[in-house]
Design a protein around this motif. Sequence first.
Motif, short mmCIF file in Angstrom:
data_model
loop_
_atom_site.label_atom_id
_atom_site.label_comp_id
_atom_site.label_asym_id
_atom_site.label_seq_id
_atom_site.Cartn_x
_atom_site.Cartn_y
_atom_site.Cartn_z
N GLY A 123 1.40 8.60 -9.24
CA GLY A 123 0.16 9.30 -8.97
C GLY A 123 0.26 10.17 -7.73
O GLY A 123 1.24 10.12 -6.98
N THR A 124 -0.79 10.95 -7.49
CA THR A 124 -0.80 11.82 -6.32
C THR A 124 -1.36 11.12 -5.08
O THR A 124 -1.14 11.57 -3.97
CB THR A 124 -1.63 13.09 -6.58
N SER A 130 -2.11 10.48 0.44
CA SER A 130 -1.31 11.20 -0.55
C SER A 130 0.02 10.48 -0.73
O SER A 130 0.67 10.11 0.25
CB SER A 130 -1.06 12.63 -0.07
N SER A 131 0.44 10.28 -1.95
CA SER A 131 1.71 9.58 -2.19
C SER A 131 2.89 10.36 -1.59
O SER A 131 3.88 9.76 -1.16
CB SER A 131 1.93 9.32 -3.68
N ASP A 132 2.79 11.68 -1.49
CA ASP A 132 3.84 12.48 -0.83
C ASP A 132 4.00 12.09 0.63
O ASP A 132 5.10 12.19 1.18
CB ASP A 132 3.51 13.97 -0.90
N ASN A 133 2.93 11.66 1.25
CA ASN A 133 2.98 11.34 2.67
C ASN A 133 3.63 10.00 2.98
O ASN A 133 3.93 9.72 4.14
CB ASN A 133 1.58 11.42 3.29
N ILE A 134 3.89 9.18 1.97
CA ILE A 134 4.66 7.95 2.20
C ILE A 134 6.08 8.34 2.61
O ILE A 134 6.60 7.88 3.62
CB ILE A 134 4.67 7.04 0.96
N GLY A 135 6.71 9.20 1.84
CA GLY A 135 8.04 9.69 2.20
C GLY A 135 8.03 10.46 3.51
O GLY A 135 8.94 10.33 4.33
N ASP A 158 2.12 2.14 -7.92
CA ASP A 158 2.37 2.88 -6.68
C ASP A 158 2.01 2.07 -5.44
O ASP A 158 2.73 2.13 -4.44
CB ASP A 158 1.62 4.21 -6.68
N HIS A 159 0.91 1.33 -5.47
CA HIS A 159 0.53 0.50 -4.32
C HIS A 159 1.62 -0.52 -4.04
O HIS A 159 2.05 -0.70 -2.90
CB HIS A 159 -0.81 -0.19 -4.59
#
Length: 191
Positions: A123-124, A130-135, A158-159
């Motif tokens: 997911g986004t 934002s899932s992008d911000n985990i990386g 994802d969680h």
Amino acid sequence: MRRSLKTRETLETHVKVDLNLDGSGRSNVNTGLGFLDHMLGSLARHGLMDLEVEARGDLEVDDHHTVEDVALTLGEALREALGDGKGIRRMAHAMVPMDESLATVALDLGGRPYTVLELDFRGTRIGDVSSDNIGHFFESFAASAAINIHASVRGSNDHHKAEALFKALAMALRDAVRVEHDMIPSTKGRL
């Protein structure tokens, strides 16, 4: 005590991090992002470090600046708390399952910032992040701490994947900062 208090102020954020590497896993985290607070609390608990984070950011824009600046400030605090690194193990890894997810983190506190990530979020968003911000958190943290991190995760939730990543980071850090001897752990004579 290996402790550091760092602040970061920009036009976008104000961040304060108080880190004690020789703590007991206590945390008090308030970033305005519930999911990030949850991940940082998990990092403290499983890393057996005491962590206080207070952040105010431009969340009306999005979560990017807050996540990034918290990671940068935490990395600076880690670097300062380590001092010259005398006696630390320096390199460590951890593999953490969480239900269907499995995360692996290997790291080196040797002063060479680099990040390799194999993340596959479906997911986004994960909660309010934002899932992008985990990386991006991992990349920013590694850059400011001057450490090398390799992290990967697989799974379907994802969680669970993000939480397993933060727990693996915590456990690898706990092992890498452990004092085992009285030398600087580098052939260069410094980290």
